[in-house]
Design a protein around this motif. Structure first.
Motif, PDB file in Angstrom:
ATOM      1  N   TRP A   1       2.559  -4.798   5.184  1.00 30.91           N
ATOM      2  CA  TRP A   1       1.538  -3.963   4.593  1.00 30.91           C
ATOM      3  C   TRP A   1       1.327  -2.808   5.522  1.00 30.91           C
ATOM      4  O   TRP A   1       1.482  -1.552   5.258  1.00 30.91           O
TER       5      TRP A   1
ATOM      6  N   ARG B   1       1.974   1.337   5.455  1.00 34.46           N
ATOM      7  CA  ARG B   1       1.087   2.351   5.491  1.00 34.46           C
ATOM      8  C   ARG B   1       0.722   3.242   6.850  1.00 34.46           C
ATOM      9  O   ARG B   1       0.075   4.189   6.664  1.00 34.46           O
ATOM     10  N   GLN B   2       1.334   2.974   7.505  1.00 38.58           N
ATOM     11  CA  GLN B   2       1.497   3.877   8.987  1.00 38.58           C
ATOM     12  C   GLN B   2       1.810   5.229   8.577  1.00 38.58           C
ATOM     13  O   GLN B   2       1.113   6.271   9.078  1.00 38.58           O
TER      14      GLN B   2
ATOM     15  N   ASP C   1       0.975   7.071   5.980  1.00 37.70           N
ATOM     16  CA  ASP C   1       0.031   7.557   5.131  1.00 37.70           C
ATOM     17  C   ASP C   1      -1.090   8.111   6.101  1.00 37.70           C
ATOM     18  O   ASP C   1      -2.136   8.750   5.445  1.00 37.70           O
TER      19      ASP C   1
ATOM     20  N   THR D   1      -8.998   3.606   0.564  1.00 35.67           N
ATOM     21  CA  THR D   1      -8.379   2.387   0.423  1.00 35.67           C
ATOM     22  C   THR D   1      -9.552   1.218   0.631  1.00 35.67           C
ATOM     23  O   THR D   1     -10.284   1.086   1.268  1.00 35.67           O
TER      24      THR D   1
ATOM     25  N   THR E   1      -7.226  -6.704   5.882  1.00 39.46           N
ATOM     26  CA  THR E   1      -6.670  -6.487   4.506  1.00 39.46           C
ATOM     27  C   THR E   1      -6.140  -7.700   3.987  1.00 39.46           C
ATOM     28  O   THR E   1      -6.222  -8.096   2.877  1.00 39.46           O
TER      29      THR E   1
ATOM     30  N   HIS F   1      -5.862   1.516  -3.771  1.00 43.01           N
ATOM     31  CA  HIS F   1      -6.270   2.628  -3.400  1.00 43.01           C
ATOM     32  C   HIS F   1      -6.694   3.883  -4.258  1.00 43.01           C
ATOM     33  O   HIS F   1      -6.254   3.742  -5.510  1.00 43.01           O
TER      34      HIS F   1
ATOM     35  N   LEU G   1      -5.312   9.067  -2.113  1.00 40.44           N
ATOM     36  CA  LEU G   1      -4.394   7.705  -1.853  1.00 40.44           C
ATOM     37  C   LEU G   1      -3.955   7.031  -2.840  1.00 40.44           C
ATOM     38  O   LEU G   1      -3.241   5.880  -2.674  1.00 40.44           O
TER      39      LEU G   1
ATOM     40  N   ASN H   1      -1.657   5.614  -5.826  1.00 42.85           N
ATOM     41  CA  ASN H   1      -0.233   5.206  -5.879  1.00 42.85           C
ATOM     42  C   ASN H   1       0.450   6.514  -6.546  1.00 42.85           C
ATOM     43  O   ASN H   1       1.444   6.890  -6.011  1.00 42.85           O
TER      44      ASN H   1
ATOM     45  N   ARG I   1      -0.162   9.786  -4.195  1.00 40.16           N
ATOM     46  CA  ARG I   1      -0.170   9.630  -2.826  1.00 40.16           C
ATOM     47  C   ARG I   1       0.695  10.696  -2.018  1.00 40.16           C
ATOM     48  O   ARG I   1       0.277  11.495  -1.230  1.00 40.16           O
TER      49      ARG I   1
END
Length: 388
Positions: A82, A86-87, A89, A146, A262, A323, A327, A329, A332
């Motif tokens: 996960w 997300r990195q 973003d 988030t 998370t 999100h 953010l 989906n 995004r």
């Protein structure tokens, strides 16, 4: 890292069968499935692989994991996947941590209305952040967030709250400017708390009027409309807890923080201390105490420990990470691309497999660090099933 001396699975395997026999229908199907998954996780029941190291000759059997989202042993891989997704973003701005907590009386009825009230908690928290941020008196921008649902306190009690990771700024209403927060300050907590309280109570009343709430046991009298109205009165006046913490040191710190939140479960195996004739002992944090006295050890009867653990089983299909805003989906990628243009930063490198780089081995020898080969696959046992 070696296996912890005590695991939740050990408690379930030792005390679970007898406790289930005493429950006589008081456990839901979801709770029974969680118990079964944790008990069978990384055992011969789920099958596995026989491994051999050609470098040093070491042999090992690796059993399959259950992959249940409530299992303390199965979250590390899921969290890593996960976080890698997300990195891309992350933006080069300050990030803030906010938390919205339900008052105890609402937490009590949320247990028998999990899907409805957990969803409402998500929606009202996101709406509160978006509304206050869009107000020109505060920020005047469209923000993203988030949110992650946790349902437990440190002592395994039912304590629903959402943690939010929020970029410190957002797009202007016309989408042509990036509006940043004041350095070190996101949004006023008192204003967030008041709006969160008002909107949640309003939506709770709507759910009650359309018959979406269920009441049992000591709360059964709330089925009467006048009793429900009286129950709500103090909730409209008391303080609702909203926290906003200082900004993170940078994007890397955000990822490190997210990795702790998370995919967390009600209690990790690391917090377990002992299981004996007195019960199960575990470490917990008393937030009412100060300094070193916060860290304490609690001992519960094994039955009570299992009961508290299973309080936090989520409804089937319920998403505990969501999100919102920039953010969300649906938009995004577009919103993040726009933000990077306004912040004058390059887009992240596309995530893909570099065929020139040799992927790391799936199984690594604990003795010499060389890659281990699968020499035999052990098929999982067939579950016992009732006749159709």
């Amino acid at each position: 890292m070696g296996r912890p001396a005590l695991e939740v699975a050990d408690i379930f395997r030792t005390h679970g069968p007898g406790w289930r026999a005493k429950q006589s229908g008081h456990l839901s199907l979801g709770q029974l499935k969680v118990m079964s998954a944790i008990e069978q996780c990384r055992t011969a029941v789920l099958g596995g692989h026989a491994l051999h190291c050609n470098a040093c000759g070491f042999d090992e059997i690796s059993y399959n994991s259950c992959r249940n989202r409530h299992c303390p042993k199965c979250q590390a891989r899921a969290a890593q996947r996960w976080l890698e997704a997300r990195q891309a973003d992350l933006l080069p701005v300050e990030y803030y941590h906010v938390a919205f907590t339900l008052p105890e009386p609402i937490s009590a009825i949320a247990y028998t209305n999990k899907a409805v009230l957990y969803r409402l908690l998500f929606e009202v928290a996101a709406e509160t952040l978006a509304t206050i941020a869009a107000d020109p008196k505060h920020l005047g921008a469209q923000i993203g967030a988030t949110l992650v649902l946790h349902t437990w306190g440190s002592a395994l009690t039912h304590h629903p709250h959402v943690h939010g990771i929020v970029p410190g700024g957002g797009l202007s209403p016309d989408g042509e400017r990036w509006i940043a927060c004041r350095r070190g300050f996101f949004l006023p907590v008192r204003v967030l708390s008041r709006l969160f309280r008002r909107r949640f109570v309003e939506e709770l009343e709507k759910l009650y009027r359309v018959g979406r709430l269920q009441f049992f046991g000591e709360h059964e009298d709330l089925t009467d409309a006048s009793a429900f109205g009286r129950w709500l009165v103090p909730l409209k006046r008391c303080e609702w807890v909203v926290h906003a913490k200082r900004p993170f040191a940078g994007p890397e710190a955000v990822l490190a923080y997210l990795s702790r939140y998370t995919h967390r479960v009600a209690i990790s195996n690391r917090r377990l201390v002992a299981m004996d004739e007195k019960g199960v002992s575990f470490r917990w944090k008393d937030y009412r105490a100060q300094g070193r006295t916060r860290l304490k050890t609690m001992t519960l009867a094994a039955d009570e420990f299992m009961r508290r653990f299973l309080l936090h089983v989520l409804p089937t299909g319920f998403h505990r990470i969501r999100h919102y805003g920039l953010l969300a989906n649906a938009g995004r990628q577009h919103h993040l691309a726009k933000a990077r243009v306004l912040l004058d930063v390059l887009p992240p490198d596309p995530v893909g497999k570099d065929i020139s780089v040799t992927p790391p081995p799936t199984f690594v020898c604990p003795c010499c660090g060389a890659a281990m080969q699968v020499v035999e696959i052990m098929i999982r046992r067939q579950p016992i099933r009732a006749p159709p």
